[in-house]
Design a protein around this motif. Sequence first.
Motif, PDB file in Angstrom:
ATOM      1  N   LYS A  95       4.000  20.663  30.208  1.00  0.00           N
ATOM      2  CA  LYS A  95       2.734  19.775  30.140  1.00  0.00           C
ATOM      3  C   LYS A  95       1.634  20.673  30.877  1.00  0.00           C
ATOM      4  CE  LYS A  95       3.994  15.249  30.955  1.00  0.00           C
ATOM      5  NZ  LYS A  95       4.320  13.934  31.821  1.00  0.00           N
ATOM      6  N   LEU A  96       2.107  21.628  31.971  1.00  0.00           N
ATOM      7  CA  LEU A  96       0.961  22.227  32.524  1.00  0.00           C
ATOM      8  C   LEU A  96       0.455  23.423  31.593  1.00  0.00           C
ATOM      9  CD1 LEU A  96       2.999  22.406  35.802  1.00  0.00           C
ATOM     10  CD2 LEU A  96       0.642  21.114  35.174  1.00  0.00           C
ATOM     11  N   ALA A  97       1.212  23.878  30.794  1.00  0.00           N
ATOM     12  CA  ALA A  97       0.704  24.990  29.718  1.00  0.00           C
ATOM     13  C   ALA A  97       0.061  24.194  28.749  1.00  0.00           C
ATOM     14  CB  ALA A  97       2.015  25.376  29.077  1.00  0.00           C
ATOM     15  N   ALA A  98       0.238  23.013  28.464  1.00  0.00           N
ATOM     16  CA  ALA A  98      -0.742  22.171  27.524  1.00  0.00           C
ATOM     17  C   ALA A  98      -2.007  21.798  27.982  1.00  0.00           C
ATOM     18  CB  ALA A  98       0.042  20.766  27.119  1.00  0.00           C
ATOM     19  N   ALA A  99      -2.082  21.633  29.496  1.00  0.00           N
ATOM     20  CA  ALA A  99      -3.209  21.345  30.399  1.00  0.00           C
ATOM     21  C   ALA A  99      -4.105  22.501  30.292  1.00  0.00           C
ATOM     22  CB  ALA A  99      -2.834  20.952  31.756  1.00  0.00           C
ATOM     23  N   VAL A 100      -3.449  23.588  30.443  1.00  0.00           N
ATOM     24  CA  VAL A 100      -4.073  25.068  30.415  1.00  0.00           C
ATOM     25  C   VAL A 100      -4.816  25.161  29.127  1.00  0.00           C
ATOM     26  CG1 VAL A 100      -3.986  27.601  30.525  1.00  0.00           C
ATOM     27  CG2 VAL A 100      -2.803  26.232  32.201  1.00  0.00           C
ATOM     28  N   GLU A 101      -4.018  24.926  27.965  1.00  0.00           N
ATOM     29  CA  GLU A 101      -4.688  25.051  26.662  1.00  0.00           C
ATOM     30  C   GLU A 101      -6.063  24.177  26.655  1.00  0.00           C
ATOM     31  OE1 GLU A 101      -4.412  27.615  24.704  1.00  0.00           O
ATOM     32  OE2 GLU A 101      -5.012  26.774  22.622  1.00  0.00           O
ATOM     33  N   PHE A 102      -5.721  22.884  27.074  1.00  0.00           N
ATOM     34  CA  PHE A 102      -6.792  22.109  26.973  1.00  0.00           C
ATOM     35  C   PHE A 102      -8.080  22.524  27.716  1.00  0.00           C
ATOM     36  CE2 PHE A 102      -4.079  17.541  26.023  1.00  0.00           C
ATOM     37  CZ  PHE A 102      -4.333  17.999  24.711  1.00  0.00           C
ATOM     38  N   LEU A 161       4.355  30.248  29.889  1.00  0.00           N
ATOM     39  CA  LEU A 161       5.913  30.054  29.445  1.00  0.00           C
ATOM     40  C   LEU A 161       6.479  31.445  29.850  1.00  0.00           C
ATOM     41  CD1 LEU A 161       5.409  28.216  26.000  1.00  0.00           C
ATOM     42  CD2 LEU A 161       5.908  27.217  28.065  1.00  0.00           C
ATOM     43  N   ALA A 162       5.913  32.564  29.602  1.00  0.00           N
ATOM     44  CA  ALA A 162       6.324  33.845  29.583  1.00  0.00           C
ATOM     45  C   ALA A 162       6.656  34.153  31.281  1.00  0.00           C
ATOM     46  CB  ALA A 162       5.542  35.104  29.129  1.00  0.00           C
ATOM     47  N   GLY A 163       5.726  33.450  32.042  1.00  0.00           N
ATOM     48  CA  GLY A 163       6.075  33.448  33.354  1.00  0.00           C
ATOM     49  C   GLY A 163       7.427  32.980  33.967  1.00  0.00           C
ATOM     50  N   ALA A 164       7.501  31.639  33.131  1.00  0.00           N
ATOM     51  CA  ALA A 164       8.579  30.967  33.631  1.00  0.00           C
ATOM     52  C   ALA A 164       9.949  31.470  33.438  1.00  0.00           C
ATOM     53  CB  ALA A 164       8.391  29.471  32.969  1.00  0.00           C
ATOM     54  N   SER A 165       9.822  32.127  32.051  1.00  0.00           N
ATOM     55  CA  SER A 165      11.228  32.887  31.855  1.00  0.00           C
ATOM     56  C   SER A 165      11.291  34.080  32.593  1.00  0.00           C
ATOM     57  CB  SER A 165      10.698  33.407  30.302  1.00  0.00           C
ATOM     58  OG  SER A 165      11.897  34.341  29.690  1.00  0.00           O
ATOM     59  N   LEU A 166      10.160  34.812  33.080  1.00  0.00           N
ATOM     60  CA  LEU A 166      10.440  35.913  34.054  1.00  0.00           C
ATOM     61  C   LEU A 166      11.171  35.431  35.248  1.00  0.00           C
ATOM     62  CD1 LEU A 166       9.138  38.943  34.409  1.00  0.00           C
ATOM     63  CD2 LEU A 166       7.395  37.788  35.919  1.00  0.00           C
ATOM     64  N   LEU A 167      10.763  34.226  35.768  1.00  0.00           N
ATOM     65  CA  LEU A 167      11.316  33.638  36.886  1.00  0.00           C
ATOM     66  C   LEU A 167      12.709  32.977  36.638  1.00  0.00           C
ATOM     67  CD1 LEU A 167       8.031  32.583  38.282  1.00  0.00           C
ATOM     68  CD2 LEU A 167       9.195  34.446  39.185  1.00  0.00           C
ATOM     69  N   LEU A 220      -9.082  31.842  34.237  1.00  0.00           N
ATOM     70  CA  LEU A 220      -8.023  30.778  33.823  1.00  0.00           C
ATOM     71  C   LEU A 220      -6.647  31.717  33.245  1.00  0.00           C
ATOM     72  CD1 LEU A 220      -7.478  27.974  32.729  1.00  0.00           C
ATOM     73  CD2 LEU A 220      -8.546  28.497  30.678  1.00  0.00           C
ATOM     74  N   PHE A 221      -6.924  32.958  33.040  1.00  0.00           N
ATOM     75  CA  PHE A 221      -5.708  33.823  32.877  1.00  0.00           C
ATOM     76  C   PHE A 221      -4.752  33.796  34.133  1.00  0.00           C
ATOM     77  CE2 PHE A 221      -5.660  36.225  28.993  1.00  0.00           C
ATOM     78  CZ  PHE A 221      -6.680  35.902  28.308  1.00  0.00           C
ATOM     79  N   ALA A 222      -5.581  34.179  35.078  1.00  0.00           N
ATOM     80  CA  ALA A 222      -4.816  34.025  36.446  1.00  0.00           C
ATOM     81  C   ALA A 222      -4.067  32.977  36.774  1.00  0.00           C
ATOM     82  CB  ALA A 222      -5.638  34.516  37.536  1.00  0.00           C
ATOM     83  N   ALA A 223      -4.881  31.584  36.603  1.00  0.00           N
ATOM     84  CA  ALA A 223      -4.289  30.375  36.857  1.00  0.00           C
ATOM     85  C   ALA A 223      -3.248  30.050  36.112  1.00  0.00           C
ATOM     86  CB  ALA A 223      -5.558  29.365  36.681  1.00  0.00           C
ATOM     87  N   ALA A 224      -3.180  30.362  34.745  1.00  0.00           N
ATOM     88  CA  ALA A 224      -2.105  30.035  33.685  1.00  0.00           C
ATOM     89  C   ALA A 224      -0.874  30.923  34.231  1.00  0.00           C
ATOM     90  CB  ALA A 224      -2.399  30.508  32.424  1.00  0.00           C
TER      91      ALA A 224
END
Lengths: 335, 335
Positions: A79-86, A64-70, A185-189
């Motif tokens: 949805k993708l952030a939820a996938a990362v958390e799953f 989410l922070a990355g999206a805000s940065l951009l 996973l940090f990098a992928a997130a």
Amino acid sequence: MSITPITRRAEPSLQPMMNLVADEMNSVNAIILDRMQSKVAMIPELAGHLIAGGGKRLRPMLTLAGASLLDYPGTRHHKLAAAVEFIHTATLLHDDVVDGSEMRRGKRAANLIWGNPATVLVGDFLFSRAFELMVEDGSLKVLKVLSHASAVIAEGEVDQLTAQRRIETSEEEYLRIIGAKTAALFAAACQVSPIVAEAGEEAEEALESYGRNLGIAFQLIDDAIDYASDEETMGKGLGDDFRDGKMTLPVILAHARGNEEDRAFWKAAMQGERVSDEDLAHAIRLMRDTAALDDTMESARSYARRAIDALSIFPDTKAHRAMIEAAEFAVARAY
Amino acid sequence: MSITPITRRAEPSLQPMMNLVADEMNSVNAIILDRMQSKVAMIPELAGHLIAGGGKRLRPMLTLAGASLLDYPGTRHHKLAAAVEFIHTATLLHDDVVDGSEMRRGKRAANLIWGNPATVLVGDFLFSRAFELMVEDGSLKVLKVLSHASAVIAEGEVDQLTAQRRIETSEEEYLRIIGAKTAALFAAACQVSPIVAEAGEEAEEALESYGRNLGIAFQLIDDAIDYASDEETMGKGLGDDFRDGKMTLPVILAHARGNEEDRAFWKAAMQGERVSDEDLAHAIRLMRDTAALDDTMESARSYARRAIDALSIFPDTKAHRAMIEAAEFAVARAY
């Protein structure tokens, strides 16, 4: 007239990042809650125990922070952030089975309540659900990044299993392991948002680097914290890595810098022959004497610095500052 | 002059299907071997133990047979067949941990050699690799079908765990469980080829139905075989379901049709209080007296028939005949 003291800069914290993404995190949480449901009742029960049990939601927060940065105006990344958390939750459940954990996030570990079989299978379910969410979004690039990260995480975990109790594990091997099991996973997130925002290769690489270095910094500090205590505060869940014979950087450094007697101690300790509180206290003393903890933290600082440097291509915004402070926080936790 | 006796139709077998796809299966096997590699040595060791250990490769065989049925000229389905086999292998590894299996495909189960932790993690690795293979192929529709199937499998396995030792499990619940844990992957394996061949909705539905019904037939017969023995041949790995308290159709039928005393026996047996060879022999007698085994096989036959009927939209070809014989084989195994 009263003198107002100059307050020194407050401790770095995750709060600015949490504030930045608070609204969007509600939407991510709603997706998480919705998609962990199943007509098989045990699944939401077991998954909910861990998911509702808190945790910082650090990885989706980074998305989410990355999206805000951009300045990404869309919502695909929810949805993708939820996938990362799953994916993260699935690995935690499997980790608990692998390590025979007793506690997780201050609660009894799921495997102790529902047993190993259910814990493994609910992990599999969440993992599959993560892919279903990604498929719904439809970005093959995101699918590629996250399926690859998942394979790398599993490789890293097996690698760690192989290194466990092996006193010969080198610093290089250790960095490879945490690069895989944690930083991937940090990098992928962090890569998800530049992909959906179509922000270009440079932004993607920068955020990937931010995430990867941040992940390593977090892991190094976690590994140091496991020994960052003294006799008085002992027995509060500290020393788990010590008793499990996990080869982490503080151990690798203290062992390498010790004399013959110290090395014999470390070898025996990692093989599970020194597991008492006195042994742990002795281990911590050896780490202090050899500056193993300080140097682990110094190493973490340098990864955090790299994470911050990777962001230098982005303008100075609230999101930028929050992400910098998150990297400072990663390291400050140990003090 | 010698009289040549009219030979009755040979036992139905998988051989025609194996012959049909033999060349392509070599290519699938090469992909499997290539993609289970990792720089972490324990991964190919553990995965290879199970993968090289044989198994019929039934699911990828179905993917290949479907492509042949549709005259698909490409090779995209090879990678996807390998992905299907990886998903299957991952679930077998996790099943062995879940069930505490001792044997698998005539060899010691991986969990007994490498331990539960490594077995769980290598399963995760293969599962991730399956998704990487699908992403390389790039069909979002295939990704959707297989990620959904994976979630359904996990749900089915948890569902089965919940039903274990629960004598009240109904036939309907049981069919829902095997529909999820077994038939979903058969169905998905069969759906892959019509998708990549762009054979249209009707072909896709027909092959999905073939796979699903075939999967149920196979599972019903597997469940019957676990009891299809007599006292003399006892103790040859039969009765595993009985000792594990697995509620399968033969048990459900025998329990429903039994008198009060029989029901008490079944309840105690499923709760693990009747695990001797004599108990198993008694269980088999009760199943014969109530025609529970016969009716389980009759049920399997009707699913196999449905599988065959689903293929009726396709012309009579070698592939068609091989797929029909595979369904006949599924049932004939029990005799």
